[in-house]
Design an enzyme around this catalytic site. Structure first.
Site, PDB file in Angstrom:
ATOM      1  N   ARG A  57      -2.310  -3.172 -17.959  1.00  0.00           N
ATOM      2  CA  ARG A  57      -3.500  -2.330 -17.885  1.00  0.00           C
ATOM      3  C   ARG A  57      -3.240  -1.229 -16.863  1.00  0.00           C
ATOM      4  NH1 ARG A  57      -6.571  -5.234 -21.006  1.00  0.00           N
ATOM      5  NH2 ARG A  57      -8.173  -3.647 -21.049  1.00  0.00           N
ATOM      6  N   THR A  90      -4.109   5.292 -21.806  1.00  0.00           N
ATOM      7  CA  THR A  90      -3.959   4.004 -21.149  1.00  0.00           C
ATOM      8  C   THR A  90      -2.549   3.518 -21.487  1.00  0.00           C
ATOM      9  OG1 THR A  90      -4.972   2.995 -23.082  1.00  0.00           O
ATOM     10  CG2 THR A  90      -6.373   3.272 -21.151  1.00  0.00           C
ATOM     11  N   GLU A  97      -0.485   4.856  -0.572  1.00  0.00           N
ATOM     12  CA  GLU A  97      -1.228   6.096  -0.823  1.00  0.00           C
ATOM     13  C   GLU A  97      -0.298   7.294  -0.750  1.00  0.00           C
ATOM     14  OE1 GLU A  97      -2.846   3.715   1.024  1.00  0.00           O
ATOM     15  OE2 GLU A  97      -5.017   4.073   0.986  1.00  0.00           O
ATOM     16  N   ASP A 142      -6.830  12.709 -25.481  1.00  0.00           N
ATOM     17  CA  ASP A 142      -6.848  11.338 -24.949  1.00  0.00           C
ATOM     18  C   ASP A 142      -6.247  10.452 -26.033  1.00  0.00           C
ATOM     19  OD1 ASP A 142      -7.427   8.734 -24.319  1.00  0.00           O
ATOM     20  OD2 ASP A 142      -9.467   9.127 -23.617  1.00  0.00           O
ATOM     21  N   LYS A 159      -2.454  -0.360 -24.629  1.00  0.00           N
ATOM     22  CA  LYS A 159      -2.849  -0.506 -26.036  1.00  0.00           C
ATOM     23  C   LYS A 159      -1.575  -0.504 -26.887  1.00  0.00           C
ATOM     24  CE  LYS A 159      -7.529   1.246 -25.352  1.00  0.00           C
ATOM     25  NZ  LYS A 159      -7.687   2.110 -24.158  1.00  0.00           N
ATOM     26  N   TYR A 198       0.863  -1.196   0.000  1.00  0.00           N
ATOM     27  CA  TYR A 198       0.000   0.000   0.000  1.00  0.00           C
ATOM     28  C   TYR A 198       0.884   1.224   0.000  1.00  0.00           C
ATOM     29  CZ  TYR A 198      -5.002  -0.796   0.299  1.00  0.00           C
ATOM     30  OH  TYR A 198      -6.307  -1.061  -0.014  1.00  0.00           O
TER      31      TYR A 198
HETATM   32  N1  DSN Z   1     -12.371  -0.274 -24.444  1.00  0.00           N
HETATM   33  C1  DSN Z   1     -11.418   0.574 -25.115  1.00  0.00           C
HETATM   34  C2  DSN Z   1     -11.288   0.235 -26.562  1.00  0.00           C
HETATM   35  O1  DSN Z   1     -11.406  -0.928 -26.895  1.00  0.00           O
HETATM   36  O2  DSN Z   1     -11.051   1.110 -27.384  1.00  0.00           O
HETATM   37  C3  DSN Z   1     -11.697   2.007 -24.915  1.00  0.00           C
HETATM   38  O3  DSN Z   1     -11.783   2.297 -23.581  1.00  0.00           O
END
Ligand code: DSN
Length: 453
Positions: free
Chosen positions: A239, A230, A61, A204, A233, A59
Site C-alpha cells: 500500500r 497507488t 523526513e 490518476d 492495485k 525516520y
Molecule cells: N478504494 C479504491 C478502490 O477500491 O478503487 C479507490 O481508492
C-alpha cells in the site's frame, strides 16, 4: 522464504498469539476464497519481506541526500532505487514515491498546482470517479470549486460534455481516472481539452498502472502533465503511492517537480514510510521483468473472458464488456439497490467483490444497484480464461439466489429487511454448495503456503 518464516512468523506466533491467529485466519480467508475486488492483489513474498523489514524503524523526513535526521544512507539508497526504477518503468523524468496512499498523493497534486477556491474537474463519483477528484464530501470539493463530469447512458465517458464544461468553467486542474470504469481512458482527448483551456492535466492511473507498466493499457505519459498512482492495485506492490511528472509537465511548468516534492513534504506529510518505499522498489523491480507483461495481458484476457462468460449467462454489464481488469455488473434487471444482497451472498460463498453504483443508478451509493469485480488477484494466483467460466457460473448461481429480494423503498424498513435476508441466506443450501465448490477449486491455486502463523 525460510528467513521470512523465521523472521516474522515464529516470532509473532509465540509473542502475540492473538494477532498471529487473526493473521492466520486472514491467510485462510484469502486462500479459500476468490478475490475479485479489482483494486486488490496478492503481493509476492519479496514485497512482504521488504514491507516487514527494519526500515519501519527509521525516520527520514526530506528526500535522498537532503534529510533532517542522521543515519539515512540506506533509506536514501532504497528511495533512490525506487525512484530510478519507476522513472525507467514508466518513462518519466521525475517521480515522488513518498505519498502514503492514493488520496494523499492526489491532495499533494492540488497543493502543488491549485490555490483554494480554484476550479477543478473530475469524474463524478457515482459515475465511477474517485472521492479526491471533486466529490462533494471530500476535501477536493470543499477547498476547490468542483465541476464533475459524467458518463453517457451507455457507460462511456461523455467527452462532449467534458469539453463543454472545460470551456465554460476554465478549470485549473483536470483529472482523468476512476475507480469504476471498464473502458480504456482516452488520455489524448483529455489532453487536447486541457491544453485548449490551459489546465493542468493529471491522470490518476491507480487502477491501471500495472496494466500500463505491462503495456496492456495505453500510457498517459505523452499526454498528461502529472500522473498519480497507488502501488497496491494492478502494480502489485505494498500500500503506497507515487506521483510522476512528465516531460510535458516540466515543459508547462519547469518547477512542477519541485512543487510536487514540496507539497508532499513538508506540505502534507512527515517522515516517509521507508518500509513501504523498500517494498515499492521490490514491486517496481518485479514489474520491470518480462513476465510482468504476460501478467498484465493475462489480467485483461481473464477480465474479457469473465465478462463474456457472464454475459453469455444473461447477466448485464455496464458498457457490455471491458477493456481492462474490471467489470461492472448491472443488477437493475432484478430491481434497484441489489448490490448489497449480491455482495453479502457472495461473501458467504467465499467470493469477494464490492457493491458499486452504476451509471444513473436508481438507488443510492450506500445501496447501489451494481457490483464491481476484477481479475488482478485471481490472475496473480494463476487462473486463466478457462477458470473464468467457473467464476461466472458461481456468480450467476448466487445472483439467482438473491434476485427475489427487493430493497424496501421505505428507508425505515431496510434494517429489518436486511436482517431477515442475512438470516435466510446463512441457511441457503445453494450458497453453501457454491462455497464448497469454491473452497475445493481454490486448492488447485494455493497461495502463501510457506507462511505458517
Ligand atoms: N478504494 C479504491 C478502490 O477500491 O478503487 C479507490 O481508492
Amino acid at each position: 522464504m525460510s528467513s521470512l518464516k523465521t523472521f516474522f512468523n515464529e516470532s509473532i506466533t509465540t509473542t502475540d498469539p492473538d494477532v498471529s491467529s487473526i493473521i492466520k485466519h486472514e491467510i485462510t480467508r484469502m486462500s479459500e476464497g476468490l478475490e475479485l475486488i479489482p483494486s486488490e492483489n496478492i503481493v509476492s513474498l519479496s514485497v512482504l519481506q521488504a514491507l516487514g523489514s527494519v526500515f519501519t524503524n527509521k525516520y527520514s523526513e526530506g528526500y535522498p541526500k537532503k534529510r533532517y535526521y542522521g543515519g539515512n544512507e540506506n533509506a536514501d539508497a532504497v528511495e533512490q532505487l525506487a525512484i530510478d526504477r519507476a522513472k525507467k518503468l514508466f518513462g518519466v523524468p521525475y517521480v515522488n514515491v513518498q505519498p502514503y496512499s492514493g488520496s494523499p498523493a492526489n491532495m499533494a497534486v492540488y497543493f502543488a498546482v491549485c490555490n483554494p477556491g480554484d476550479t477543478i474537474m473530475g469524474h463524478n463519483l457515482p459515475d465511477g470517479g474517485h472521492l479526491t477528484h471533486g466529490w462533494k464530501v471530500n476535501f477536493s470539493a470543499k477547498f476547490y470549486k468542483s465541476v464533475p463530469y459524467h458518463v453517457k447512458s451507455d457507460g462511456y465517458l461523455d467527452m462532449e460534455e467534458i469539453r463543454k464544461l472545460a470551456i465554460e468553467h476554465k478549470p485549473r486542474l483536470m483529472w482523468c481516472g476512476a475507480t469504476a470504469y471498464t473502458r480504456e481512458f482516452p488520455f489524448e482527448e483529455f489532453a487536447k481539452i486541457a491544453d485548449e483551456v490551459g489546465a493542468y492535466f493529471a491522470a490518476d492511473v491507480a487502477h491501471i498502472s500495472g496494466l500500463i507498466a505491462g503495456e496492456a493499457h495505453k500510457s498517459p505519459v505523452p499526454y498528461a502533465h502529472i500522473i498519480t498512482t497507488t502501488t497496491h492495485k494492478t502494480l502489485r506492490g505494498p500500500r503506497g503511492a507515487m506521483i510522476m511528472v512528465t516531460e510535458k509537465g516540466l515543459k508547462k511548468d519547469p518547477e512542477l517537480a519541485d512543487k510536487i516534492d514540496k507539497a508532499v513534504f513538508p506540505g502534507l506529510q512527515g517522515g516517509p514510510h521507508d518500509h513501504a518505499t523498500a517494498a515499492i522498489a521490490v514491486a517496481l523491480g518485479e514489474a520491470s521483468k518480462p513476465d510482468f507483461k504476460d501478467y498484465a495481458h493475462q489480467i485483461v484476457k481473464n477480465s474479457r473472458a469473465l465478462a463474456a462468460a457472464m454475459m453469455k449467462k444473461g447477466l448485464k454489464l455496464v458498457t457490455n464488456g471491458t477493456d481492462n481488469h474490471m467489470i461492472l455488473l448491472d443488477l437493475t434487471p432484478y430491481g434497484k439497490g441489489k448490490g448489497i444482497f449480491l455482495q453479502e451472498a457472495l461473501d458467504l460463498a467465499n467470493i469477494t467483490l464490492n457493491k458499486n453504483t452504476i451509471p444513473a443508478d436508481p438507488s443510492s451509493p450506500f445501496y447501489p444497484s451494481g457490483v464491481r469485480l476484477g481479475t488482478p488477484a485471481v490472475t496473480s494466483r494463476g487462473l486463466k480464461e478457462k477458470e473464468m467460466e467457473f467464476i461466472a457460473d458461481c456468480i450467476f448461481r448466487i445472483v439467482d439466489c438473491i434476485k427475489s429480494y427487493q430493497l424496501p423503498d421505505d428507508k425505515t424498513q431496510i434494517k429489518d429487511y436486511l436482517a431477515k435476508f442475512r438470516e435466510e441466506v446463512k441457511h441457503n443450501k445453494e450458497i453453501a454448495k457454491v462455497k464448497g465448490e469454491v473452497v475445493e477449486f481454490c486448492k488447485g491455486f494455493p497461495i502463501y503456503q510457506t507462511l505458517k502463523y
